[in-house]
Write a protein that holds these residues in place. Sequence first.
Motif, PDB file in Angstrom:
ATOM      1  N   GLN A  13     -77.807  78.374  -8.019  1.00 22.88           N
ATOM      2  CA  GLN A  13     -77.552  77.219  -8.866  1.00 22.88           C
ATOM      3  C   GLN A  13     -76.630  77.553 -10.033  1.00 22.88           C
ATOM      4  N   SER A  14     -76.678  78.797 -10.492  1.00 23.99           N
ATOM      5  CA  SER A  14     -75.850  79.191 -11.633  1.00 23.99           C
ATOM      6  C   SER A  14     -74.455  79.629 -11.213  1.00 23.99           C
ATOM      7  N   THR A 117     -82.748  81.498 -12.455  1.00 21.61           N
ATOM      8  CA  THR A 117     -83.045  80.123 -12.866  1.00 21.61           C
ATOM      9  C   THR A 117     -84.317  79.638 -12.187  1.00 21.61           C
ATOM     10  N   ASP A 192     -76.795  68.828 -16.709  1.00 19.34           N
ATOM     11  CA  ASP A 192     -76.899  70.282 -16.567  1.00 19.34           C
ATOM     12  C   ASP A 192     -78.185  70.814 -17.201  1.00 19.34           C
ATOM     13  N   ARG A 195     -80.016  74.185 -15.965  1.00 18.88           N
ATOM     14  CA  ARG A 195     -79.356  75.431 -16.382  1.00 18.88           C
ATOM     15  C   ARG A 195     -79.539  75.661 -17.876  1.00 18.88           C
ATOM     16  N   SER A 199     -81.364  78.849 -19.535  1.00 19.07           N
ATOM     17  CA  SER A 199     -80.594  79.774 -20.371  1.00 19.07           C
ATOM     18  C   SER A 199     -81.397  80.267 -21.564  1.00 19.07           C
TER      19      SER A 199
END
Length: 308
Positions: A13-14, A117, A192, A195, A199
């Motif tokens: 996904q990242s 993630t 987003d 993510r 993070s």
Amino acid sequence: MSGRRVLAIDAGQSGMKVRLDVDGAREDLVFRGIHTGGPLLPQLARVVHETQERVGGTLDVVSAGISGLTDRDADADALLTLVRDAGVRGALLAHDSTTSFLGALGDRHGAVVAAGTGVVTLAVGARAIARVDGWGWIMGDAGSGYWIGREALESVMRAYDGRGPQTMLTEAALARWPDLSQAYMALQADADRVRIVASLAVDVARAADAGDVVAEAISVRAARELAHSARTAIGRVRTGAEPVAVCAIGGVFGSATLRGAFEDAIGADGEDFRVVAPQGVGIDGAVALAGLSPTHPLTAAVHRAGVV
């Protein structure tokens, strides 16, 4: 065959890591991560075509390990149709737990916990395989970067309200949302958001290693969730009392506090589970997928099409 050009994809996904492998000679590229809200196969096909434009030549086999691969998208024949114009004659698709395992442990038995993630654990025994979690940020992924980030945000807002202790994590949240009272609205409206939440795991790791008690507690809870998944998966494939190799990979394990707590938890109750260093990463496993032995227990988890 000699000179076979394998395009391996580690689709997360990242980001999507891509490797062109020709008899061990390799070239690595990076693309934007998969968008889980859209069709998967066209995204993979786009990466194949863009890679071909950049490196030139035909591509013989596409081998992909994919985060959250579903039965709906696990159509190797359909992918092959989309990329035949690049010269591709074979395609393999597998859940990224499979390629993470192959990259980390290769042909060994054991368990691999891949935590970024999201998180997924895969155990391989002599006769069986078992996958635990990997159910996404809404229904699972316990101990993942998203899980940690979500815990951090809740702790920040508890501190903001006076319902919980103060924490260094508030500074990290304020750097993103100067007005914390409006942070939840901004985050919910951001496409987003997964993510962004994940993070924050980096901030939790930094704060925990600096001695912040809130961040330490989050890290220890995450470690115990991850260890519980590993022990559960091993229990489903283990046939005796033999030592079991456990490999912990992914950005979440970059936290010294979390990793130490994981190693303590994995060996609880005197079980002979040995945490070992990975021999490679997911993209290495995506390359290995193209040469997987038909007798390997993971073969049943691979979707194939064409000449591979």
